[in-house]
Design a protein around this motif. Structure first.
Motif, mmCIF file in Angstrom:
data_model
loop_
_atom_site.group_PDB
_atom_site.id
_atom_site.type_symbol
_atom_site.label_atom_id
_atom_site.label_comp_id
_atom_site.label_asym_id
_atom_site.label_seq_id
_atom_site.Cartn_x
_atom_site.Cartn_y
_atom_site.Cartn_z
ATOM 1 N N ALA A 17 0.827 -1.209 0.000
ATOM 2 C CA ALA A 17 0.000 0.000 0.000
ATOM 3 C C ALA A 17 0.862 1.260 0.000
ATOM 4 C CB ALA A 17 -0.936 -0.005 1.204
ATOM 5 N N ALA A 18 2.018 1.193 0.649
ATOM 6 C CA ALA A 18 2.907 2.349 0.664
ATOM 7 C C ALA A 18 3.504 2.616 -0.716
ATOM 8 C CB ALA A 18 4.022 2.135 1.681
ATOM 9 N N LEU A 19 3.546 1.598 -1.573
ATOM 10 C CA LEU A 19 4.136 1.750 -2.901
ATOM 11 C C LEU A 19 3.135 2.195 -3.964
ATOM 12 C CD1 LEU A 19 6.275 -1.517 -2.924
ATOM 13 C CD2 LEU A 19 7.077 0.811 -2.511
ATOM 14 N N ILE A 20 1.841 2.072 -3.684
ATOM 15 C CA ILE A 20 0.816 2.416 -4.670
ATOM 16 C C ILE A 20 0.775 3.926 -4.859
ATOM 17 C CG2 ILE A 20 -1.653 2.357 -5.204
ATOM 18 C CD1 ILE A 20 -1.838 -0.207 -3.577
ATOM 19 N N PRO A 21 0.904 4.384 -6.102
ATOM 20 C CA PRO A 21 0.841 5.832 -6.330
ATOM 21 C C PRO A 21 -0.571 6.353 -6.109
ATOM 22 C CG PRO A 21 1.033 4.655 -8.418
ATOM 23 C CD PRO A 21 1.158 3.637 -7.323
ATOM 24 N N PRO A 22 -0.712 7.599 -5.706
ATOM 25 C CA PRO A 22 -2.055 8.153 -5.493
ATOM 26 C C PRO A 22 -2.831 8.205 -6.808
ATOM 27 C CG PRO A 22 -0.382 9.849 -5.251
ATOM 28 C CD PRO A 22 0.335 8.558 -5.426
ATOM 29 N N VAL A 23 -4.134 7.987 -6.710
ATOM 30 C CA VAL A 23 -5.001 7.973 -7.882
ATOM 31 C C VAL A 23 -5.754 9.295 -7.940
ATOM 32 C CG1 VAL A 23 -6.936 6.814 -8.991
ATOM 33 C CG2 VAL A 23 -5.262 5.483 -7.714
ATOM 34 N N ILE A 36 -13.017 0.455 -6.823
ATOM 35 C CA ILE A 36 -12.856 -0.710 -5.941
ATOM 36 C C ILE A 36 -11.605 -0.480 -5.091
ATOM 37 C CG2 ILE A 36 -12.534 -3.222 -5.854
ATOM 38 C CD1 ILE A 36 -15.167 -2.504 -7.102
ATOM 39 N N ALA A 37 -11.699 -0.755 -3.820
ATOM 40 C CA ALA A 37 -10.575 -0.534 -2.902
ATOM 41 C C ALA A 37 -9.374 -1.386 -3.312
ATOM 42 C CB ALA A 37 -10.989 -0.870 -1.475
ATOM 43 N N ASP A 38 -8.192 -0.799 -3.177
ATOM 44 C CA ASP A 38 -6.964 -1.508 -3.541
ATOM 45 C C ASP A 38 -6.783 -2.768 -2.709
ATOM 46 O OD1 ASP A 38 -6.239 0.308 -5.514
ATOM 47 O OD2 ASP A 38 -5.135 1.573 -4.112
ATOM 48 N N ARG A 39 -7.200 -2.751 -1.461
ATOM 49 C CA ARG A 39 -7.041 -3.927 -0.597
ATOM 50 C C ARG A 39 -7.861 -5.108 -1.114
ATOM 51 N NH1 ARG A 39 -4.828 -5.751 4.443
ATOM 52 N NH2 ARG A 39 -5.218 -7.954 4.251
ATOM 53 N N ILE A 40 -9.061 -4.845 -1.618
ATOM 54 C CA ILE A 40 -9.894 -5.915 -2.162
ATOM 55 C C ILE A 40 -9.210 -6.526 -3.379
ATOM 56 C CG2 ILE A 40 -12.086 -6.417 -3.318
ATOM 57 C CD1 ILE A 40 -13.372 -4.314 -1.478
ATOM 58 N N VAL A 41 -8.702 -5.675 -4.269
ATOM 59 C CA VAL A 41 -8.018 -6.166 -5.465
ATOM 60 C C VAL A 41 -6.764 -6.943 -5.081
ATOM 61 C CG1 VAL A 41 -6.885 -5.470 -7.605
ATOM 62 C CG2 VAL A 41 -8.952 -4.295 -6.864
ATOM 63 N N THR A 67 -11.447 -5.831 -13.689
ATOM 64 C CA THR A 67 -10.830 -4.903 -12.733
ATOM 65 C C THR A 67 -9.542 -5.500 -12.173
ATOM 66 O OG1 THR A 67 -12.966 -3.967 -12.130
ATOM 67 C CG2 THR A 67 -11.172 -3.651 -10.563
ATOM 68 N N LEU A 68 -9.554 -6.791 -11.876
ATOM 69 C CA LEU A 68 -8.350 -7.456 -11.369
ATOM 70 C C LEU A 68 -7.209 -7.353 -12.378
ATOM 71 C CD1 LEU A 68 -9.841 -10.714 -9.832
ATOM 72 C CD2 LEU A 68 -8.832 -8.802 -8.597
ATOM 73 N N ARG A 69 -7.504 -7.669 -13.634
ATOM 74 C CA ARG A 69 -6.462 -7.628 -14.653
ATOM 75 C C ARG A 69 -5.974 -6.199 -14.917
ATOM 76 N NH1 ARG A 69 -9.736 -11.811 -16.663
ATOM 77 N NH2 ARG A 69 -10.967 -10.352 -17.890
ATOM 78 N N THR A 70 -6.902 -5.252 -14.969
ATOM 79 C CA THR A 70 -6.520 -3.859 -15.229
ATOM 80 C C THR A 70 -5.647 -3.305 -14.116
ATOM 81 O OG1 THR A 70 -8.579 -3.496 -16.437
ATOM 82 C CG2 THR A 70 -7.416 -1.545 -15.652
ATOM 83 N N ARG A 71 -6.054 -3.518 -12.877
ATOM 84 C CA ARG A 71 -5.280 -2.993 -11.739
ATOM 85 C C ARG A 71 -3.927 -3.697 -11.656
ATOM 86 N NH1 ARG A 71 -7.942 -0.658 -7.170
ATOM 87 N NH2 ARG A 71 -9.715 -0.557 -8.566
ATOM 88 N N ARG A 72 -3.909 -5.012 -11.903
ATOM 89 C CA ARG A 72 -2.640 -5.749 -11.905
ATOM 90 C C ARG A 72 -1.687 -5.170 -12.949
ATOM 91 N NH1 ARG A 72 -3.112 -10.939 -15.024
ATOM 92 N NH2 ARG A 72 -3.062 -9.323 -16.600
ATOM 93 N N ASP A 73 -2.190 -4.906 -14.145
ATOM 94 C CA ASP A 73 -1.352 -4.367 -15.211
ATOM 95 C C ASP A 73 -0.836 -2.973 -14.856
ATOM 96 O OD1 ASP A 73 -1.772 -6.686 -16.608
ATOM 97 O OD2 ASP A 73 -3.309 -5.846 -17.932
ATOM 98 N N LYS A 74 -1.672 -2.146 -14.248
ATOM 99 C CA LYS A 74 -1.239 -0.808 -13.841
ATOM 100 C C LYS A 74 -0.146 -0.894 -12.779
ATOM 101 C CE LYS A 74 -5.417 1.756 -14.924
ATOM 102 N NZ LYS A 74 -6.537 2.538 -14.408
ATOM 103 N N TRP A 75 -0.304 -1.817 -11.839
ATOM 104 C CA TRP A 75 0.689 -1.967 -10.782
ATOM 105 C C TRP A 75 1.999 -2.529 -11.330
ATOM 106 C CZ3 TRP A 75 -3.124 -4.390 -6.724
ATOM 107 C CH2 TRP A 75 -3.927 -3.374 -6.187
ATOM 108 N N ILE A 76 1.910 -3.417 -12.318
ATOM 109 C CA ILE A 76 3.126 -3.943 -12.944
ATOM 110 C C ILE A 76 3.852 -2.826 -13.680
ATOM 111 C CG2 ILE A 76 3.974 -5.441 -14.799
ATOM 112 C CD1 ILE A 76 1.849 -7.485 -13.912
ATOM 113 N N THR A 77 3.099 -2.022 -14.431
ATOM 114 C CA THR A 77 3.685 -0.907 -15.164
ATOM 115 C C THR A 77 4.344 0.093 -14.221
ATOM 116 O OG1 THR A 77 2.000 -1.153 -16.879
ATOM 117 C CG2 THR A 77 3.200 0.925 -16.837
ATOM 118 N N ALA A 78 3.744 0.310 -13.071
ATOM 119 C CA ALA A 78 4.306 1.245 -12.087
ATOM 120 C C ALA A 78 5.528 0.675 -11.370
ATOM 121 C CB ALA A 78 3.235 1.631 -11.066
ATOM 122 N N GLY A 79 5.804 -0.620 -11.544
ATOM 123 C CA GLY A 79 6.970 -1.239 -10.915
ATOM 124 C C GLY A 79 6.776 -1.606 -9.460
ATOM 125 N N ILE A 80 5.535 -1.669 -9.014
ATOM 126 C CA ILE A 80 5.261 -1.936 -7.601
ATOM 127 C C ILE A 80 5.676 -3.355 -7.216
ATOM 128 C CG2 ILE A 80 3.411 -2.163 -5.891
ATOM 129 C CD1 ILE A 80 1.987 0.096 -7.357
#
Length: 116
Positions: A17-23, A36-41, A67-80
């Motif tokens: 959660a500390a690594l997730i950039p603000p939306v 959808i809350a990041d914790r649920i995803v 939503t799972l796939r989209t958020r996963r891809d965004k987090w991968i792109t961000a390098g989290i």
């Protein structure tokens, strides 16, 4: 039932959660479905990894497979996930210790019998 005990997953979530950039909400009217809350995803993605199930099987009324796939891809792109991997390795090294002096990797690629 959770896929991983909370004693393990909660510290990982705090680091994640500390690594997730603000939306930022860029919708001009601000009238769309709530995010959808990041914790649920995160919990759903852990279920996908631990149980080996597809996103469609894990998806339910709280979070869709897209939503799972989209958020996963965004987090991968961000390098989290890369950053979290380094944090986990450093923590494991501090607690247990890693001996990376004699590492070997073995692999084999063969044709599947009967065509797979």
């Amino acid at each position: 039932m959770p896929a991983v005990p909370s004693s393990i997953i909660d510290p990982i979530w705090r680091q994640f959660a500390a690594l997730i950039p603000p939306v930022s909400d860029t919708h001009p009217l601000g009238c769309h479905r709530p995010r959808i809350a990041d914790r649920i995803v995160f919990d759903k993605l852990i279920q996908v990894l631990v149980l080996g199930a597809s996103h469609a099987k894990i998806a339910d009324s709280t979070c869709s497979a897209s939503t799972l796939r989209t958020r996963r891809d965004k987090w991968i792109t961000a390098g989290i996930f890369d950053e979290l991997e380094q944090i986990c390795l450093e923590s494991y090294d501090r607690i247990v210790g890693l001996d990376l002096d004699n590492i070997s990797v073995d692999g084999c690629i063969v044709k599947a019998p009967c065509g797979g």
